[in-house]
Structure formats: structure tokens, C-alpha cells
Design an enzyme around this catalytic site. Structure first.
Site, PDB file in Angstrom:
ATOM      1  N   TYR A  13     -21.062  44.434  27.416  1.00 41.15           N
ATOM      2  CA  TYR A  13     -21.468  43.151  27.994  1.00 41.15           C
ATOM      3  C   TYR A  13     -22.547  42.984  28.789  1.00 41.15           C
ATOM      4  O   TYR A  13     -23.343  42.024  29.091  1.00 41.15           O
ATOM      5  CB  TYR A  13     -20.383  42.160  28.740  1.00 41.15           C
ATOM      6  CG  TYR A  13     -19.484  41.588  27.706  1.00 41.15           C
ATOM      7  CD1 TYR A  13     -19.749  40.769  26.759  1.00 41.15           C
ATOM      8  CD2 TYR A  13     -18.003  42.042  27.657  1.00 41.15           C
ATOM      9  CE1 TYR A  13     -18.902  40.386  25.756  1.00 41.15           C
ATOM     10  CE2 TYR A  13     -17.073  41.614  26.691  1.00 41.15           C
ATOM     11  CZ  TYR A  13     -17.354  40.781  25.956  1.00 41.15           C
ATOM     12  OH  TYR A  13     -16.698  40.275  25.022  1.00 41.15           O
ATOM     13  N   GLU A  50       4.468  51.098  17.816  1.00 39.83           N
ATOM     14  CA  GLU A  50       3.031  50.832  17.421  1.00 39.83           C
ATOM     15  C   GLU A  50       2.734  49.343  17.792  1.00 39.83           C
ATOM     16  O   GLU A  50       1.530  49.067  18.330  1.00 39.83           O
ATOM     17  CB  GLU A  50       3.046  51.127  15.925  1.00 39.83           C
ATOM     18  CG  GLU A  50       1.680  50.641  15.308  1.00 39.83           C
ATOM     19  CD  GLU A  50       1.360  50.902  13.995  1.00 39.83           C
ATOM     20  OE1 GLU A  50       0.594  50.402  13.228  1.00 39.83           O
ATOM     21  OE2 GLU A  50       2.389  51.497  13.163  1.00 39.83           O
ATOM     22  N   ASP A  93       4.611  52.277  11.613  1.00 34.83           N
ATOM     23  CA  ASP A  93       4.570  51.815  10.100  1.00 34.83           C
ATOM     24  C   ASP A  93       4.842  53.083   9.263  1.00 34.83           C
ATOM     25  O   ASP A  93       4.122  54.054   9.576  1.00 34.83           O
ATOM     26  CB  ASP A  93       3.342  50.999   9.758  1.00 34.83           C
ATOM     27  CG  ASP A  93       3.500  49.429  10.362  1.00 34.83           C
ATOM     28  OD1 ASP A  93       4.615  49.103  10.609  1.00 34.83           O
ATOM     29  OD2 ASP A  93       2.502  48.907  10.478  1.00 34.83           O
TER      30      ASP A  93
END
Length: 306
Positions: A38, A125, A183
């Protein structure tokens, strides 16, 4: 170096990042990668540009990012009253069994205070799955009546989450299992590998980040048949997925579990993948936990360790 626009821009980017790091070192005030980005969004364009430059500089000078006074923004959280954190400032942060607690940067933690009756640790996860387990108080209310700790890095893990899991993995007795729930797809396995063996971009910081005794509890391709998931509940592998599987299979034994390679092979040959949430459509859940099939699945898989 050439005078091409790309090369000149790379030099300017490097100088801008080095300037920010120099300022942090001089003032002894840590800076995050997000802060650097930034400072000059127009120059950097993407956060990944800053991330890669900081990692390259740390690797080039054979130092950690903490030694450059650059810290990753914390995004990981944990749940479990058996764990409290004593910070360098003297503050003690107590874990909660139903509310997530932000994991602070590793350098801010002086000591992990762990109750003696802790029985397991589980890294997850997905934040949504983590939140579900927090809401039901799974760290205390489980079939084994044994307390544990839940953690999540909300997808690909941040440094602070990996540091905490490493400390738990190396500091707790071997008989206390460290589970992972991801997953059953190539990216879930990649996250699993990142926790266990580290990422290639941070090999110079590997020693304080890996948890090699991590146990893949689920969801695994080999479990899908016993879960009695309908074909509609599974997803087809994409060409990108297949390419990712091939890359993971090419990793040597020191950076990939042979058992996990077997699971990837099952996934590749079936052409199917699934998310953790597939357990909600499982026909194998017990009536006791019909409304909480996730809990039912986890307890069934954990039973072999207790």
C-alpha cells in the site's frame, strides 16, 4: 541487465521494497507485506509482486523475513481452551472452546501454555468447516471426551499459523496426533504438503515452519467409497487439476508422503475430486449425528488413534 522496460521496472520495484525494509530496520518497527504494497500500489500493481520480492531478498541474504523486520499479516485462528499464549509483552491470550482466537506472529509469542490433558490437534483447510466445529464445541464435546485444539490458516496458510502448528508438532509428545482435514482435490493436498514439508518459496525458513508428523485424517479419495457419496456429489478433475497432480507426484520422498501420493493416484485415475463438505451428503452417517455428519465423520476417523 538490459534497458528493457521489464528489467527497469524490476529494479525500481526492488529498490522500493528495500527502502521500506531499510526504514523498518532503522526504526526497529516491523512492517507487513501488505503495508509495503500500500506504500505504492501504482508501482507494485499486485500484492504478489511484493510477496515474491521480499521472499527473494530473504533467500538471497540467507535470512528470515523476521530478521528483515517484515511480517506476514496474521489471518490464521485457533480454538480450544487447553491452549493459552504468553506474549513477549507479558499479555496472556486464553483460547476459547467456541470462539476463534487470532494467531499472532511467531516472534510475538514467548510461550505456548498447554494443559496436560490435551489429546489431539487438528488443522483445517476451510474457515467455514472450522467455524462449524467451534460452534458445536468440538474441542471439548466429542465422543472421546478428550480436549484438543483446532487451527485454520483459511486456505493456503500464513506464516504465523504454520509456525504455531510447527511448535505444537515438535513440542507435544509423539502419542498426541496432529491431524489435517483438507479437500480431496489437488489444491487441498498442496495445502497439506505446505504444512507438513514447507513451500518451495520459503525453503530457507523451512526449519521453523514444517510439521512432518501431520496425519491426513480426511477427506481422502480412498474414503469416498465408504462414505457412499453419490456421483453427483463429486466433481470432475479439470486439466489444471491434472497438471497440479502431476507436479505433486513428481516431488521427491523428502517433500511428499508416499501414502499421499497413492491418494493422488486414486484421484487421478478416477478423474474425480471432492470438497470436505461432501460428508454432508454421505449416506454413511449415523442417525445420532444426522444433523452433524461432519462430527460423525471426524470421530469415526479419529477413533483409530484413541
Amino acid at each position: 541487465l538490459t534497458r528493457s522496460g521489464g528489467s527497469l521496472r524490476a529494479i525500481v520495484v526492488a529498490c522500493a521494497v528495500v527502502t521500506c525494509i531499510h526504514e523498518a530496520l532503522i526504526t526497529q518497527v516491523p512492517i507487513t507485506k501488505r503495508d509495503i504494497y500500500y506504500r505504492n500500489v501504482e508501482l507494485f500493481k499486485k500484492q504478489l509482486v511484493v510477496d515474491n520480492m521480499v521472499d527473494d531478498l530473504a533467500a538471497t541474504f540467507a535470512v528470515t523475513r523476521d530478521e528483515l523486520f517484515v511480517r506476514a499479516s496474521s489471518k490464521g485462528v485457533f480454538c480450544g481452551s487447553v491452549l493459552s499464549l504468553r506474549l513477549e509483552s507479558g499479555t496472556v491470550i486464553a483460547g476459547n472452546d467456541r470462539q476463534p482466537t487470532i494467531i499472532p506472529p511467531g516472534d510475538d509469542i514467548q510461550e505456548l501454555i498447554i494443559e496436560e490433558d490435551i489429546a489431539w490437534v487438528m488443522v483445517i483447510e476451510k474457515e467455514a468447516v472450522f467455524q462449524t466445529l467451534c460452534r458445536v464445541g468440538f474441542t471439548r464435546r466429542n465422543a472421546f471426551e478428550r480436549p484438543g485444539i483446532l487451527l485454520t490458516g483459511k486456505g493456503y496458510p500464513d506464516i504465523a499459523t504454520r509456525q504455531m502448528l510447527h511448535k505444537l508438532s515438535t513440542g507435544l509428545p509423539e502419542e498426541i496426533p496432529i491431524f489435517a482435514v483438507v479437500d480431496a482435490d489437488p489444491y487441498g493436498v498442496d495445502i497439506l504438503v505446505t504444512y507438513a514439508f514447507g513451500s518451495r518459496s520459503l525453503q530457507h525458513e523451512r526449519e521453523g515452519l514444517v510439521s512432518e508428523r501431520l496425519v491426513w485424517l480426511g477427506v481422502k479419495p480412498s474414503q469416498l467409497e465408504s462414505l457412499e457419496v453419490s456421483p453427483e456429489g463429486l466433481l470432475c478433475l479439470t486439466p489444471r487439476d491434472e497438471n497440479k497432480i502431476c507436479k505433486l507426484l513428481s516431488r521427491d520422498e523428502g517433500t511428499m508422503s508416499p501414502e499421499w501420493k497413492e491418494e493422488l493416484q486414486i484421484m487421478f485415475e478416477s478423474g474425480r475430486k471432492s470438497e470436505i463438505e461432501v460428508v454432508y451428503s454421505s449416506a454413511a452417517g449415523s442417525s445420532r449425528d444426522r444433523q452433524l455428519p461432519l462430527v460423525d465423520f471426524l470421530e469415526r476417523e479419529m477413533r483409530a488413534y484413541f
